[in-house]
Design a protein around this motif. Sequence first.
Motif, PDB file in Angstrom:
ATOM      1  N   PHE A 150       2.076   1.670  -3.497  1.00 37.71           N
ATOM      2  CA  PHE A 150       1.045   2.105  -4.437  1.00 37.71           C
ATOM      3  C   PHE A 150       0.739   3.577  -4.239  1.00 37.71           C
ATOM      4  O   PHE A 150       0.564   4.311  -5.211  1.00 37.71           O
ATOM      5  CB  PHE A 150      -0.224   1.270  -4.254  1.00 37.71           C
ATOM      6  CG  PHE A 150      -0.226   0.024  -5.080  1.00 37.71           C
ATOM      7  CD1 PHE A 150       0.838  -0.852  -5.013  1.00 37.71           C
ATOM      8  CD2 PHE A 150      -1.275  -0.280  -5.918  1.00 37.71           C
ATOM      9  CE1 PHE A 150       0.862  -1.999  -5.768  1.00 37.71           C
ATOM     10  CE2 PHE A 150      -1.264  -1.418  -6.684  1.00 37.71           C
ATOM     11  CZ  PHE A 150      -0.198  -2.286  -6.610  1.00 37.71           C
ATOM     12  N   ILE A 151       0.686   4.011  -2.972  1.00 33.27           N
ATOM     13  CA  ILE A 151       0.367   5.418  -2.709  1.00 33.27           C
ATOM     14  C   ILE A 151       1.502   6.309  -3.193  1.00 33.27           C
ATOM     15  O   ILE A 151       1.278   7.420  -3.641  1.00 33.27           O
ATOM     16  CB  ILE A 151       0.065   5.600  -1.205  1.00 33.27           C
ATOM     17  CG1 ILE A 151      -1.345   5.085  -0.917  1.00 33.27           C
ATOM     18  CG2 ILE A 151       0.181   7.052  -0.782  1.00 33.27           C
ATOM     19  CD1 ILE A 151      -1.757   5.112   0.512  1.00 33.27           C
ATOM     20  N   ILE A 176       0.844  -1.196   0.000  1.00 29.58           N
ATOM     21  CA  ILE A 176       0.000   0.000   0.000  1.00 29.58           C
ATOM     22  C   ILE A 176       0.874   1.238   0.000  1.00 29.58           C
ATOM     23  O   ILE A 176       0.617   2.203  -0.732  1.00 29.58           O
ATOM     24  CB  ILE A 176      -0.961  -0.042   1.205  1.00 29.58           C
ATOM     25  CG1 ILE A 176      -2.022  -1.108   0.963  1.00 29.58           C
ATOM     26  CG2 ILE A 176      -1.604   1.312   1.447  1.00 29.58           C
ATOM     27  CD1 ILE A 176      -2.842  -1.449   2.174  1.00 29.58           C
ATOM     28  N   ASN A 200       7.899  -7.341  -5.235  1.00 34.47           N
ATOM     29  CA  ASN A 200       7.310  -8.246  -6.224  1.00 34.47           C
ATOM     30  C   ASN A 200       8.304  -9.293  -6.688  1.00 34.47           C
ATOM     31  O   ASN A 200       8.131  -9.894  -7.737  1.00 34.47           O
ATOM     32  CB  ASN A 200       6.791  -7.452  -7.427  1.00 34.47           C
ATOM     33  CG  ASN A 200       7.890  -6.734  -8.153  1.00 34.47           C
ATOM     34  OD1 ASN A 200       9.027  -6.714  -7.686  1.00 34.47           O
ATOM     35  ND2 ASN A 200       7.593  -6.161  -9.287  1.00 34.47           N
ATOM     36  N   ARG A 201       9.355  -9.531  -5.899  1.00 41.37           N
ATOM     37  CA  ARG A 201      10.383 -10.474  -6.347  1.00 41.37           C
ATOM     38  C   ARG A 201      10.220 -11.843  -5.702  1.00 41.37           C
ATOM     39  O   ARG A 201      10.449 -12.851  -6.342  1.00 41.37           O
ATOM     40  CB  ARG A 201      11.779  -9.923  -6.021  1.00 41.37           C
ATOM     41  CG  ARG A 201      12.113  -8.706  -6.826  1.00 41.37           C
ATOM     42  CD  ARG A 201      12.396  -9.080  -8.260  1.00 41.37           C
ATOM     43  NE  ARG A 201      11.805  -8.087  -9.152  1.00 41.37           N
ATOM     44  CZ  ARG A 201      11.900  -8.118 -10.456  1.00 41.37           C
ATOM     45  NH1 ARG A 201      12.559  -9.071 -11.056  1.00 41.37           N
ATOM     46  NH2 ARG A 201      11.317  -7.212 -11.186  1.00 41.37           N
ATOM     47  N   ASP A 223       3.240   5.742  -5.832  1.00 38.69           N
ATOM     48  CA  ASP A 223       3.416   5.468  -7.266  1.00 38.69           C
ATOM     49  C   ASP A 223       4.535   4.481  -7.555  1.00 38.69           C
ATOM     50  O   ASP A 223       5.219   4.579  -8.560  1.00 38.69           O
ATOM     51  CB  ASP A 223       3.678   6.772  -8.054  1.00 38.69           C
ATOM     52  CG  ASP A 223       2.482   7.675  -8.020  1.00 38.69           C
ATOM     53  OD1 ASP A 223       1.395   7.162  -7.735  1.00 38.69           O
ATOM     54  OD2 ASP A 223       2.635   8.871  -8.270  1.00 38.69           O
ATOM     55  N   ARG A 224       4.741   3.530  -6.640  1.00 40.62           N
ATOM     56  CA  ARG A 224       5.713   2.472  -6.902  1.00 40.62           C
ATOM     57  C   ARG A 224       4.950   1.158  -7.002  1.00 40.62           C
ATOM     58  O   ARG A 224       3.729   1.142  -6.872  1.00 40.62           O
ATOM     59  CB  ARG A 224       6.724   2.383  -5.757  1.00 40.62           C
ATOM     60  CG  ARG A 224       7.538   3.627  -5.540  1.00 40.62           C
ATOM     61  CD  ARG A 224       8.550   3.439  -4.427  1.00 40.62           C
ATOM     62  NE  ARG A 224       7.946   3.511  -3.117  1.00 40.62           N
ATOM     63  CZ  ARG A 224       7.933   2.532  -2.246  1.00 40.62           C
ATOM     64  NH1 ARG A 224       8.481   1.376  -2.550  1.00 40.62           N
ATOM     65  NH2 ARG A 224       7.376   2.671  -1.070  1.00 40.62           N
ATOM     66  N   VAL A 225       5.655   0.037  -7.211  1.00 41.50           N
ATOM     67  CA  VAL A 225       4.961  -1.248  -7.283  1.00 41.50           C
ATOM     68  C   VAL A 225       5.179  -2.097  -6.042  1.00 41.50           C
ATOM     69  O   VAL A 225       4.445  -3.043  -5.818  1.00 41.50           O
ATOM     70  CB  VAL A 225       5.358  -2.056  -8.524  1.00 41.50           C
ATOM     71  CG1 VAL A 225       4.828  -1.414  -9.762  1.00 41.50           C
ATOM     72  CG2 VAL A 225       6.845  -2.226  -8.598  1.00 41.50           C
TER      73      VAL A 225
END
Lengths: 154, 351
Positions: free
Chosen positions: B37-38, B34, B45-46, B40-42
């Motif tokens: 996302f706030i 979260i 995810n690795r 502007d990143r992802v």
Amino acid sequence: MTFSERMYLPAIAQGLGITLKHFFKKKATINYPEETRQRSDIWRGLHVLKRDENGAERCTACGLCAVACPAEAITMTAGERKTGEEHLYREEKYAVTYEVNMLRCIFCGLCEEACPKAAIFLQDDKIAPARYERDEFIYGKDRLVEPLKTTETK
Amino acid sequence: MDSVDLIYKAIYILVIFGITLLIATYSTYFERKIAAFIQDRVGPNRAGPMGLLQPLADAGKLFFKEEFIPGKANKVLFILGPGIAMLVASMSSAVIPFGDMLIVGGREVYLQAIEVNIGVLYIFGVVSLGVYGLMIGGWASNNKFSLLGAIRAASQNISYELAMGLSLIAVLMLSGSLSLRVIAEQQAGFNWNIWYQPLGFLIFLVCAFAETNRTPFDLPESEAELIGGYHTEYSSMKLGMYLFAEYINIFVVSAVMSTLYFGAYNFPFMENLRNAFSDPVLGNNVVTLVGVAVMFAKIFAFIFFFMWVRWTLPRFRYDQLMKLGWNILIPLAILNILLTGGGILLKDYLF
């Protein structure tokens, strides 16, 4: 401050709205090893020394690229072609060594423009990877000359 | 209580404990997601698909790090601190009704570990014990920053517990019971307490942020001023325990808020759904299972809100925090009690 400003709640709600907007925004991230950035068509990457349609090296070691190079990144030594080597080198004179120092190179593409034999090009899909040692950035003919197979497929 | 009941209770407690730990584990993952996302990143995810194994990797990292105890620290208390924080945090979900009653083989099975008639008091008692974990850990570290963090935690928790308790009294005036199951049952359908107690809920929400040491009230662990506050000297899984306890506390507080104000496992039109089935046992079970899902949806919504606020608001200054607690929230809570009392009297007078 007015009463509503002193309550802070409208301002907090506004802030939460802004962060929520960013939450649903499309992310700019490019997951590098899986995805690569879309490059321009005229993007200039790593050098390649081309071969002609018979698989012979086009370079004739005239030295114009080295003269044109503003960063003085290119050095070469010329040699004379011997009989029986016609399938290896197109011209009678060829480059025995040909080195590009990738740390000096500014990828301006002037070598590409100077070349009268259309032998050197900057590829549009390759970059010099990170390495631990500086001398590993001096690319010799072993890494610059286009491999033979690709000439057949192209 | 016969042996079947005993076995059922044991299994249920284990399941609730497991769910609590699982949610706390994955809260760390969702916190990072979260936040990303706030901003502007992802986010992670690795590790595994979409980074879903990230909490396991983090836990593995924490377990294998060096266990460091400062030379002049009080060793016993230093180890006891995170233990208390963790124990107390995971105790508090025992009385929360996660669902109504299932009928299995003619037997009524309540989806609540322990039904006590003072459930609300139990939760508040246990949650306020949590500050001992921070206090002991911060003091035992023999580090002035840890001590400052611990003092901040203690005074903040005590200050906000007052306003929290006062805002709760208004709810108890409406329900007339301290049992969480009774409070949940009274909010059947869409008759949630939030419609009667909007101000009380707001106060409770702000206090919940302060009680769980979350931003904008995370002064006990402010890294800029106190290099991590009470857990400055902690490393390895002892640090992990403190962080874990914080996430369990968020889960518990979210569950309490859902139960007290947002109707626990109740959802609109639940009677219509119950009557849609000709078999009353089946109807009851379906409604209960949907209710459990609704309860967890509410809890997750609150957990999301906690994280959303964390990445929106900056931290308070300590004097602002104390001023908000004592000068604003407590008078407001008392006003709320007066208004609620007036409302109840008016209702008795008119109807």
